[in-house]
Design a protein around this motif. Structure first.
Motif, PDB file in Angstrom:
ATOM      1  N   ASN A  72       0.842  -1.194   0.000  1.00 35.09           N
ATOM      2  CA  ASN A  72       0.000   0.000   0.000  1.00 35.09           C
ATOM      3  C   ASN A  72       0.880   1.247   0.000  1.00 35.09           C
ATOM      4  OD1 ASN A  72      -3.109  -0.578   0.438  1.00 35.09           O
ATOM      5  ND2 ASN A  72      -1.970  -2.130   1.580  1.00 35.09           N
ATOM      6  N   HIS A  73       0.397   2.294  -0.693  1.00 33.58           N
ATOM      7  CA  HIS A  73       1.192   3.510  -0.859  1.00 33.58           C
ATOM      8  C   HIS A  73       1.257   4.306   0.440  1.00 33.58           C
ATOM      9  CE1 HIS A  73       1.617   2.531  -4.922  1.00 33.58           C
ATOM     10  NE2 HIS A  73       0.547   3.132  -5.432  1.00 33.58           N
ATOM     11  N   VAL A  74       2.437   4.935   0.644  1.00 32.73           N
ATOM     12  CA  VAL A  74       2.660   5.839   1.773  1.00 32.73           C
ATOM     13  C   VAL A  74       2.903   7.234   1.194  1.00 32.73           C
ATOM     14  CG1 VAL A  74       4.075   6.362   3.799  1.00 32.73           C
ATOM     15  CG2 VAL A  74       3.661   3.976   3.134  1.00 32.73           C
ATOM     16  N   TYR A  75       2.219   8.252   1.760  1.00 35.30           N
ATOM     17  CA  TYR A  75       2.269   9.607   1.225  1.00 35.30           C
ATOM     18  C   TYR A  75       2.848  10.568   2.272  1.00 35.30           C
ATOM     19  CZ  TYR A  75      -1.002   7.602  -2.147  1.00 35.30           C
ATOM     20  OH  TYR A  75      -1.618   6.809  -3.092  1.00 35.30           O
ATOM     21  N   ALA A  76       3.478  11.634   1.779  1.00 33.45           N
ATOM     22  CA  ALA A  76       4.009  12.662   2.676  1.00 33.45           C
ATOM     23  C   ALA A  76       2.842  13.453   3.268  1.00 33.45           C
ATOM     24  CB  ALA A  76       4.949  13.593   1.921  1.00 33.45           C
ATOM     25  N   PRO A  77       2.743  13.534   4.604  1.00 31.70           N
ATOM     26  CA  PRO A  77       1.628  14.269   5.211  1.00 31.70           C
ATOM     27  C   PRO A  77       1.809  15.780   5.178  1.00 31.70           C
ATOM     28  CG  PRO A  77       3.037  13.401   6.926  1.00 31.70           C
ATOM     29  CD  PRO A  77       3.596  12.908   5.631  1.00 31.70           C
ATOM     30  N   ALA A  78       2.999  16.263   4.816  1.00 31.24           N
ATOM     31  CA  ALA A  78       3.260  17.704   4.781  1.00 31.24           C
ATOM     32  C   ALA A  78       4.492  17.950   3.914  1.00 31.24           C
ATOM     33  CB  ALA A  78       3.470  18.257   6.193  1.00 31.24           C
ATOM     34  N   ASP A  79       4.714  19.233   3.564  1.00 29.55           N
ATOM     35  CA  ASP A  79       5.888  19.602   2.787  1.00 29.55           C
ATOM     36  C   ASP A  79       7.154  19.354   3.608  1.00 29.55           C
ATOM     37  OD1 ASP A  79       3.926  20.444   1.115  1.00 29.55           O
ATOM     38  OD2 ASP A  79       4.221  22.586   1.455  1.00 29.55           O
ATOM     39  N   GLY A  80       8.243  19.005   2.933  1.00 28.65           N
ATOM     40  CA  GLY A  80       9.496  18.790   3.643  1.00 28.65           C
ATOM     41  C   GLY A  80      10.612  18.337   2.725  1.00 28.65           C
ATOM     42  N   VAL A  81      11.736  17.948   3.356  1.00 25.93           N
ATOM     43  CA  VAL A  81      12.924  17.490   2.633  1.00 25.93           C
ATOM     44  C   VAL A  81      13.300  16.098   3.162  1.00 25.93           C
ATOM     45  CG1 VAL A  81      15.350  17.956   2.103  1.00 25.93           C
ATOM     46  CG2 VAL A  81      13.726  19.855   2.334  1.00 25.93           C
ATOM     47  N   ILE A  82      13.625  15.166   2.256  1.00 26.30           N
ATOM     48  CA  ILE A  82      14.015  13.810   2.642  1.00 26.30           C
ATOM     49  C   ILE A  82      15.416  13.859   3.242  1.00 26.30           C
ATOM     50  CG2 ILE A  82      14.361  11.450   1.854  1.00 26.30           C
ATOM     51  CD1 ILE A  82      11.483  12.385   1.620  1.00 26.30           C
ATOM     52  N   THR A  83      15.544  13.442   4.510  1.00 26.63           N
ATOM     53  CA  THR A  83      16.847  13.412   5.181  1.00 26.63           C
ATOM     54  C   THR A  83      17.434  12.005   5.240  1.00 26.63           C
ATOM     55  OG1 THR A  83      15.749  13.197   7.340  1.00 26.63           O
ATOM     56  CG2 THR A  83      16.293  15.425   6.573  1.00 26.63           C
ATOM     57  N   ALA A  84      16.608  10.972   5.021  1.00 31.45           N
ATOM     58  CA  ALA A  84      17.107   9.594   5.001  1.00 31.45           C
ATOM     59  C   ALA A  84      16.158   8.745   4.173  1.00 31.45           C
ATOM     60  CB  ALA A  84      17.231   9.024   6.421  1.00 31.45           C
ATOM     61  N   ASP A 140       6.157   2.354  -0.163  1.00 36.66           N
ATOM     62  CA  ASP A 140       5.110   1.348  -0.001  1.00 36.66           C
ATOM     63  C   ASP A 140       5.278   0.644   1.344  1.00 36.66           C
ATOM     64  OD1 ASP A 140       4.389   2.040  -2.541  1.00 36.66           O
ATOM     65  OD2 ASP A 140       5.317   0.294  -3.496  1.00 36.66           O
ATOM     66  N   THR A 141       4.161   0.241   1.947  1.00 35.45           N
ATOM     67  CA  THR A 141       4.204  -0.466   3.219  1.00 35.45           C
ATOM     68  C   THR A 141       4.830  -1.846   3.042  1.00 35.45           C
ATOM     69  OG1 THR A 141       1.967  -1.324   2.850  1.00 35.45           O
ATOM     70  CG2 THR A 141       2.174   0.729   4.077  1.00 35.45           C
ATOM     71  N   GLY A 142       5.410  -2.374   4.142  1.00 35.87           N
ATOM     72  CA  GLY A 142       6.058  -3.672   4.051  1.00 35.87           C
ATOM     73  C   GLY A 142       6.205  -4.335   5.403  1.00 35.87           C
ATOM     74  N   ASN A 143       7.220  -5.232   5.484  1.00 36.11           N
ATOM     75  CA  ASN A 143       7.437  -6.020   6.695  1.00 36.11           C
ATOM     76  C   ASN A 143       8.936  -6.209   6.924  1.00 36.11           C
ATOM     77  OD1 ASN A 143       6.754  -7.560   8.956  1.00 36.11           O
ATOM     78  ND2 ASN A 143       6.629  -9.456   7.790  1.00 36.11           N
ATOM     79  N   THR A 144       9.735  -5.178   6.596  1.00 34.62           N
ATOM     80  CA  THR A 144      11.185  -5.280   6.709  1.00 34.62           C
ATOM     81  C   THR A 144      11.634  -4.888   8.110  1.00 34.62           C
ATOM     82  OG1 THR A 144      11.430  -3.026   5.881  1.00 34.62           O
ATOM     83  CG2 THR A 144      11.482  -4.786   4.261  1.00 34.62           C
ATOM     84  N   GLY A 145      12.855  -5.270   8.453  1.00 36.48           N
ATOM     85  CA  GLY A 145      13.403  -4.926   9.753  1.00 36.48           C
ATOM     86  C   GLY A 145      12.808  -5.773  10.862  1.00 36.48           C
ATOM     87  N   ARG A 146      12.832  -5.257  12.091  1.00 35.76           N
ATOM     88  CA  ARG A 146      12.294  -5.972  13.240  1.00 35.76           C
ATOM     89  C   ARG A 146      10.782  -5.754  13.281  1.00 35.76           C
ATOM     90  NH1 ARG A 146      15.768  -4.470  16.874  1.00 35.76           N
ATOM     91  NH2 ARG A 146      14.592  -2.732  17.719  1.00 35.76           N
ATOM     92  N   SER A 147      10.043  -6.679  12.652  1.00 34.61           N
ATOM     93  CA  SER A 147       8.603  -6.543  12.496  1.00 34.61           C
ATOM     94  C   SER A 147       7.956  -7.925  12.586  1.00 34.61           C
ATOM     95  CB  SER A 147       8.266  -5.880  11.148  1.00 34.61           C
ATOM     96  OG  SER A 147       6.886  -5.894  10.898  1.00 34.61           O
ATOM     97  N   THR A 148       6.782  -7.979  13.203  1.00 32.50           N
ATOM     98  CA  THR A 148       6.050  -9.245  13.332  1.00 32.50           C
ATOM     99  C   THR A 148       4.990  -9.425  12.261  1.00 32.50           C
ATOM    100  OG1 THR A 148       4.459  -8.212  14.845  1.00 32.50           O
ATOM    101  CG2 THR A 148       6.411  -9.244  15.826  1.00 32.50           C
ATOM    102  N   GLY A 149       4.795  -8.424  11.425  1.00 34.96           N
ATOM    103  CA  GLY A 149       3.781  -8.514  10.386  1.00 34.96           C
ATOM    104  C   GLY A 149       3.769  -7.242   9.562  1.00 34.96           C
ATOM    105  N   PRO A 150       3.107  -7.258   8.405  1.00 30.70           N
ATOM    106  CA  PRO A 150       3.092  -6.064   7.552  1.00 30.70           C
ATOM    107  C   PRO A 150       2.375  -4.896   8.219  1.00 30.70           C
ATOM    108  CG  PRO A 150       1.548  -7.713   6.745  1.00 30.70           C
ATOM    109  CD  PRO A 150       2.331  -8.376   7.820  1.00 30.70           C
ATOM    110  N   HIS A 151       3.048  -3.761   8.307  1.00 31.78           N
ATOM    111  CA  HIS A 151       2.467  -2.555   8.895  1.00 31.78           C
ATOM    112  C   HIS A 151       3.385  -1.377   8.583  1.00 31.78           C
ATOM    113  CE1 HIS A 151       5.447  -3.493  11.996  1.00 31.78           C
ATOM    114  NE2 HIS A 151       5.326  -2.237  12.419  1.00 31.78           N
TER     115      HIS A 151
END
Length: 437
Positions: free
Chosen positions: A344-356, A401-412
């Motif tokens: 599922n798509h993830v959107y920027a909630p406000a204007d800004g600059v990508i730092t990472a 996009d949403t996923g299940n990477t890193g220390r995660s027990t399920g997609p969120h």
């Protein structure tokens, strides 16, 4: 001893569970199995436990499915209500802005009419004063002519009696008659001018009273317009002010920063002109109009600030909150978890600059955005990153996009908001935005 206890137990259960025998017959023999009361009770107890466990497990699964379905429905209803509220507020804001512009135009037109009426009133007052001055001159001339007429009559009477002794009485009578006739004609003309001046003065007074009445009516109408505009501006500002205060933000500082960034002026220079109105000579209507324009400017500043701060949700798909902000197993969970399928798509909630925009231990695929006023946001456990470090994004831009990477027990989606580098509860911003969006 155990044997006696078993016998007593079987004797006690004999009343409800009498001993049963299960016969098994073959071609050459017949055998049976004794089912004593304790054995029957044990079988029934085990069956009851298994039946109860199956009912409880089925109930838990059923309740979990119902809760997931209700959460999805509630999320869909909340999303639709959010979009409907956003549309209605946008329309109401545009309507208020149109009404304010129309009211400002009507106010300028009304001010122009008032200025014209004031000019006409001053002209009529000057005309009335001129007529009063002319009337006084006419009255003085009339009194002088009447005195001269009385003197001429006295002189004519003396000539008729022959007291003067100069010229013939007949010539003097003719001369006196002509003089009296001339004076009578002059008196008639003066009386006519006096009547005309009196009528003009009366008409000027009536016109002055009519202009004063129109001015009072116009002032009342302007007062109603101002009251309506002031109420509309107050109602429009209240949700914005409440939203920023609930989010724990300093509204005065934010508005000051917005004004600094949106205060540009320019254009060709012309001749210097000074206003004829000093602050002390401003009318109450001028002051109220200036106050309304100032509040409208503050509403516009609020709207700009709302676009630069993360009051919007980063997801447009249906989701459910699976973990809140706070301490969990002795460690701070610095954000909220929004459970939904991968991709599922993830959107920027406000204007800004990508730092990472990289892989980070614990977060997996993570994106970090630096907004204005010291606010930043974090998006963890992504399956795909669609932006690069240093890239500028606007509110509503697709970032991943949403996923299940890193220390995660399920997609969120793990979503954080930080003020000055310190994590705050994102629900503070999300709930505060419900007052406006």
């Amino acid at each position: 001893m155990p044997r006696r206890l078993l016998d007593r137990t079987n004797s006690a259960l004999e009343r409800w569970l009498p001993e049963q025998r299960l016969f098994m017959k073959s071609d050459d023999s017949t055998r049976f199995v004794r089912l004593r009361p304790l054995t029957q009770a044990s079988v029934l107890a085990v069956g009851a436990v298994l039946f109860g466990w199956s009912i409880v497990a089925s109930s838990l699964l059923f309740i979990d499915n119902i809760s997931e379905g209700s959460s999805a429905q509630q999320a869909a209803i909340s999303q639709k209500a959010f979009e409907h509220r956003l549309d209605s507020l946008a329309r109401e804001r545009d309507s208020r802005a149109s009404e304010a512009l129309a009211a400002q135009e009507r106010f300028q037109t009304a001010l122009g009419q008032v200025s014209q009426m004031q000019s006409a009133l001053l002209q009529s007052e000057e005309h009335r004063r001129e007529l009063e001055t002319g009337l006084k001159v006419v009255q003085q001339t009339l009194r002088r002519v009447m005195n001269e007429r009385d003197a001429a009559k006295t002189q004519l009477a003396g000539l008729q009696q022959g007291k003067d002794g100069k010229g013939s009485p007949a010539a003097r009578n003719v001369d006196m008659s002509e003089t009296v006739q001339m004076l009578s004609n002059a008196l008639g003309e003066i009386a006519t001018e006096r009547d005309s001046a009196t009528q003009d003065a009366q008409d000027a007074r009536q016109e002055t009273e009519q202009l004063a009445l129109q001015k009072r009516q116009l002032e009342q109408r302007n007062d109603q317009i101002f009251a309506t505009l002031e109420d509309a501006v107050t109602i429009s500002m209240a949700p914005f002010d409440k939203m920023f205060k609930q989010a724990g933000l300093n509204t005065d500082k934010i508005l000051s920063e917005i004004r600094k960034g949106y205060s540009g002026t320019g254009g060709p220079l012309g001749s210097v002109s000074m206003s004829s109105k000093s602050p002390a000579s401003l009318t109450e209507d001028d002051k109220r109009a200036a106050s309304i324009l100032q509040k409208l400017d503050e509403i516009n500043m609020y709207r700009i600030a709302a676009d630069k701060l993360p009051f919007q949700l980063p997801l447009k798909s249906q989701f459910r909150y699976s973990s809140p902000f706070g301490y969990r197993w002795g460690r701070l969970h610095a954000g909220v978890d929004m459970a939904l399928p991968i991709g599922n798509h993830v959107y920027a909630p406000a204007d800004g600059v990508i730092t990472a925009a990289e892989w980070e231990h614990g977060y997996g695929q993570v994106i970090k955005i630096q907004h204005e006023f010291g606010v930043s946001t974090v998006y963890g456990h992504l399956s795909k990153i669609r932006v690069q470090k240093g890239q500028k994004v606007s509110q509503g831009d697709l970032i991943g996009d949403t996923g299940n990477t890193g220390r995660s027990t399920g997609p969120h989606l793990h979503y954080e908001i930080r003020l000055g580098g310190k994590p705050v509860d994102p629900m503070t911003f999300i709930k505060a935005a419900k007052n406006v969006f």
